[in-house]
Motif scaffolding. Structure first.
Motif, PDB file in Angstrom:
ATOM      1  N   THR A  17       0.821  -1.210   0.000  1.00  0.00           N
ATOM      2  CA  THR A  17       0.000   0.000   0.000  1.00  0.00           C
ATOM      3  C   THR A  17       0.859   1.266   0.000  1.00  0.00           C
ATOM      4  N   SER A  18       1.892   1.282   0.816  1.00  0.00           N
ATOM      5  CA  SER A  18       2.708   2.496   0.915  1.00  0.00           C
ATOM      6  C   SER A  18       3.467   2.763  -0.378  1.00  0.00           C
ATOM      7  N   THR A  19       3.922   1.717  -1.062  1.00  0.00           N
ATOM      8  CA  THR A  19       4.614   1.957  -2.330  1.00  0.00           C
ATOM      9  C   THR A  19       3.631   2.409  -3.410  1.00  0.00           C
ATOM     10  N   GLN A  20       2.422   1.909  -3.359  1.00  0.00           N
ATOM     11  CA  GLN A  20       1.394   2.387  -4.286  1.00  0.00           C
ATOM     12  C   GLN A  20       1.089   3.862  -4.007  1.00  0.00           C
ATOM     13  N   ASP A  21       0.972   4.223  -2.752  1.00  0.00           N
ATOM     14  CA  ASP A  21       0.700   5.619  -2.384  1.00  0.00           C
ATOM     15  C   ASP A  21       1.837   6.539  -2.824  1.00  0.00           C
ATOM     16  N   THR A  22       3.066   6.072  -2.679  1.00  0.00           N
ATOM     17  CA  THR A  22       4.213   6.875  -3.104  1.00  0.00           C
ATOM     18  C   THR A  22       4.188   7.083  -4.615  1.00  0.00           C
ATOM     19  N   MET A  23       3.861   6.033  -5.350  1.00  0.00           N
ATOM     20  CA  MET A  23       3.764   6.167  -6.799  1.00  0.00           C
ATOM     21  C   MET A  23       2.690   7.192  -7.171  1.00  0.00           C
ATOM     22  N   GLN A  24       1.551   7.121  -6.514  1.00  0.00           N
ATOM     23  CA  GLN A  24       0.468   8.083  -6.781  1.00  0.00           C
ATOM     24  C   GLN A  24       0.949   9.510  -6.510  1.00  0.00           C
ATOM     25  N   MET A  25       1.742   9.676  -5.464  1.00  0.00           N
ATOM     26  CA  MET A  25       2.271  10.998  -5.131  1.00  0.00           C
ATOM     27  C   MET A  25       3.198  11.505  -6.243  1.00  0.00           C
ATOM     28  N   PHE A  26       4.052  10.634  -6.763  1.00  0.00           N
ATOM     29  CA  PHE A  26       4.956  11.027  -7.837  1.00  0.00           C
ATOM     30  C   PHE A  26       4.208  11.412  -9.119  1.00  0.00           C
ATOM     31  N   LEU A  27       3.061  10.791  -9.349  1.00  0.00           N
ATOM     32  CA  LEU A  27       2.356  10.964 -10.621  1.00  0.00           C
ATOM     33  C   LEU A  27       1.157  11.901 -10.550  1.00  0.00           C
ATOM     34  N   GLY A  28       0.761  12.291  -9.348  1.00  0.00           N
ATOM     35  CA  GLY A  28      -0.470  13.044  -9.158  1.00  0.00           C
ATOM     36  C   GLY A  28      -0.627  14.283 -10.004  1.00  0.00           C
ATOM     37  N   ASP A  29       0.423  15.061 -10.182  1.00  0.00           N
ATOM     38  CA  ASP A  29       0.307  16.324 -10.917  1.00  0.00           C
ATOM     39  C   ASP A  29       0.794  16.239 -12.364  1.00  0.00           C
ATOM     40  N   LEU A  30       1.032  15.032 -12.861  1.00  0.00           N
ATOM     41  CA  LEU A  30       1.472  14.890 -14.248  1.00  0.00           C
ATOM     42  C   LEU A  30       0.268  14.776 -15.184  1.00  0.00           C
ATOM     43  N   ALA A  31       0.336  15.465 -16.288  1.00  0.00           N
ATOM     44  CA  ALA A  31      -0.707  15.406 -17.314  1.00  0.00           C
ATOM     45  C   ALA A  31      -0.487  14.176 -18.199  1.00  0.00           C
ATOM     46  N   ASP A  32      -1.512  13.814 -18.953  1.00  0.00           N
ATOM     47  CA  ASP A  32      -1.430  12.641 -19.828  1.00  0.00           C
ATOM     48  C   ASP A  32      -0.209  12.690 -20.739  1.00  0.00           C
ATOM     49  N   GLN A  33       0.043  13.810 -21.370  1.00  0.00           N
ATOM     50  CA  GLN A  33       1.176  13.891 -22.299  1.00  0.00           C
ATOM     51  C   GLN A  33       2.514  13.850 -21.568  1.00  0.00           C
ATOM     52  N   GLU A  34       2.531  14.211 -20.297  1.00  0.00           N
ATOM     53  CA  GLU A  34       3.794  14.204 -19.550  1.00  0.00           C
ATOM     54  C   GLU A  34       4.250  12.797 -19.174  1.00  0.00           C
ATOM     55  N   ILE A  35       3.339  11.838 -19.114  1.00  0.00           N
ATOM     56  CA  ILE A  35       3.765  10.480 -18.797  1.00  0.00           C
ATOM     57  C   ILE A  35       4.380   9.780 -20.005  1.00  0.00           C
ATOM     58  N   THR A  36       4.386  10.455 -21.164  1.00  0.00           N
ATOM     59  CA  THR A  36       5.028   9.891 -22.352  1.00  0.00           C
ATOM     60  C   THR A  36       6.396  10.525 -22.613  1.00  0.00           C
ATOM     61  N   VAL A  37       6.823  11.419 -21.739  1.00  0.00           N
ATOM     62  CA  VAL A  37       8.118  12.092 -21.885  1.00  0.00           C
ATOM     63  C   VAL A  37       9.235  11.123 -21.509  1.00  0.00           C
ATOM     64  N   ARG A  38      10.289  11.142 -22.311  1.00  0.00           N
ATOM     65  CA  ARG A  38      11.493  10.369 -22.012  1.00  0.00           C
ATOM     66  C   ARG A  38      12.560  11.372 -21.561  1.00  0.00           C
ATOM     67  N   PRO A  39      13.126  11.206 -20.361  1.00  0.00           N
ATOM     68  CA  PRO A  39      14.114  12.178 -19.898  1.00  0.00           C
ATOM     69  C   PRO A  39      15.377  12.188 -20.755  1.00  0.00           C
ATOM     70  N   VAL A  40      15.689  11.069 -21.389  1.00  0.00           N
ATOM     71  CA  VAL A  40      16.736  10.955 -22.407  1.00  0.00           C
ATOM     72  C   VAL A  40      16.180  10.029 -23.480  1.00  0.00           C
ATOM     73  N   PRO A  41      16.674  10.125 -24.716  1.00  0.00           N
ATOM     74  CA  PRO A  41      16.065   9.340 -25.804  1.00  0.00           C
ATOM     75  C   PRO A  41      15.966   7.836 -25.559  1.00  0.00           C
ATOM     76  N   SER A  42      16.891   7.234 -24.856  1.00  0.00           N
ATOM     77  CA  SER A  42      16.859   5.779 -24.680  1.00  0.00           C
ATOM     78  C   SER A  42      16.111   5.325 -23.425  1.00  0.00           C
ATOM     79  N   ALA A  43      15.521   6.255 -22.685  1.00  0.00           N
ATOM     80  CA  ALA A  43      14.822   5.896 -21.439  1.00  0.00           C
ATOM     81  C   ALA A  43      13.382   5.473 -21.699  1.00  0.00           C
ATOM     82  N   ASN A  44      12.883   4.623 -20.827  1.00  0.00           N
ATOM     83  CA  ASN A  44      11.466   4.272 -20.862  1.00  0.00           C
ATOM     84  C   ASN A  44      10.665   5.418 -20.265  1.00  0.00           C
ATOM     85  N   ASN A  45       9.505   5.674 -20.854  1.00  0.00           N
ATOM     86  CA  ASN A  45       8.650   6.718 -20.285  1.00  0.00           C
ATOM     87  C   ASN A  45       7.767   6.129 -19.179  1.00  0.00           C
ATOM     88  N   ILE A  46       7.081   7.002 -18.481  1.00  0.00           N
ATOM     89  CA  ILE A  46       6.248   6.573 -17.355  1.00  0.00           C
ATOM     90  C   ILE A  46       5.082   5.707 -17.820  1.00  0.00           C
TER      91      ILE A  46
END
Length: 169
Positions: A17-46
Motif C-alpha cells: 500500500t505504501s509503495t502504491q501511495d508513493t507512486m500516486q504521489m509522484f504521478l499526481g500532478d502529471l498530465a497525460d502527455q507528460e507520462i510519455t516524456v522520455r528524460p533521455v532518448p533511450s529511457a522508458n517513459n512513465i
C-alpha cells in the motif's frame, strides 16, 4: 490494527500500500502527455513503466499467490507492458494516465486481497517461477513486487525533474 502485534500479512499489505501511495504521489500532478516524456532518448517513459507494473504484478504473482484473482488486462496495456523495452511509442498511442493508474490499482487491490487471506507460514512457501532465484519464498516475492514499485519511482522523479515539476518526496 487490532491487537498489539502486526502479523506478516499486515507488514506485507503496508509495504504494498505504501509503495502504491508513493507512486500516486509522484504521478499526481502529471498530465497525460507528460507520462510519455522520455528524460533521455533511450529511457522508458512513465506510461511504459505503468503498463509494465500492471503486467508484471499479474505475471509474477498469478501462479504463486494463493487465491489471487486478477482481472483480464486490456490488450493495449498488455502489449505495451510486455515489451522488454518501451523505447518505441505504441502504434495505437498511449492511454490516459488515469487508465494506467486505475489498472495498477486493480492489480494491487487483488494482490492485497489475496495477501489478507494468508497465514504467517504462507510467506515461507517456496516460489517456483522465473523469480525464484531472486525471491525464493512468497514473502520475498511480495517484497520484490513492492520494491519494484519504488525502483520505478526513482525513474519517475527523473522525469519530474526534466519537466520542472516540484520535488514531492
Amino acid at each position: 490494527m487490532k491487537g498489539k502485534w502486526m502479523h506478516a500479512k499486515d507488514v506485507m499489505k503496508l509495504a504494498l500500500t505504501s509503495t502504491q501511495d508513493t507512486m500516486q504521489m509522484f504521478l499526481g500532478d502529471l498530465a497525460d502527455q507528460e507520462i510519455t516524456v522520455r528524460p533521455v532518448p533511450s529511457a522508458n517513459n512513465i506510461a511504459w513503466q505503468l503498463a509494465h507494473h500492471i503486467v508484471v504484478e499479474k505475471m509474477l504473482l498469478g501462479d504463486q499467490l494463493p487465491s489471487v484473482q486478477y482481472a483480464d488486462i486490456p490488450a493495449a496495456i498488455v502489449s505495451l507492458g510486455s515489451e522488454r523495452t518501451g523505447k518505441e511509442d505504441p502504434p495505437g498511442g498511449y492511454l490516459p494516465k488515469a487508465q494506467y493508474l486505475e489498472w495498477f490499482g486493480k492489480m494491487r487491490a487483488s494482490t492485497i486481497a489475496a495477501v489478507e487471506k494468508l497465514a504467517d507460514g504462507d510467506f515461507d512457501k517456496p516460489t517456483t517461477n522465473m523469480m525464484a532465484k531472486f525471491a525464493p519464498t512468497l514473502g520475498a516475492l511480495l517484497i520484490l513486487i513492492a520494491n519494484h514499485t519504488l525502483m520505478h519511482g526513482g525513474q519517475f522523479t527523473v522525469v519530474r525533474r526534466a519537466l520542472g515539476k516540484p520535488v514531492v518526496f
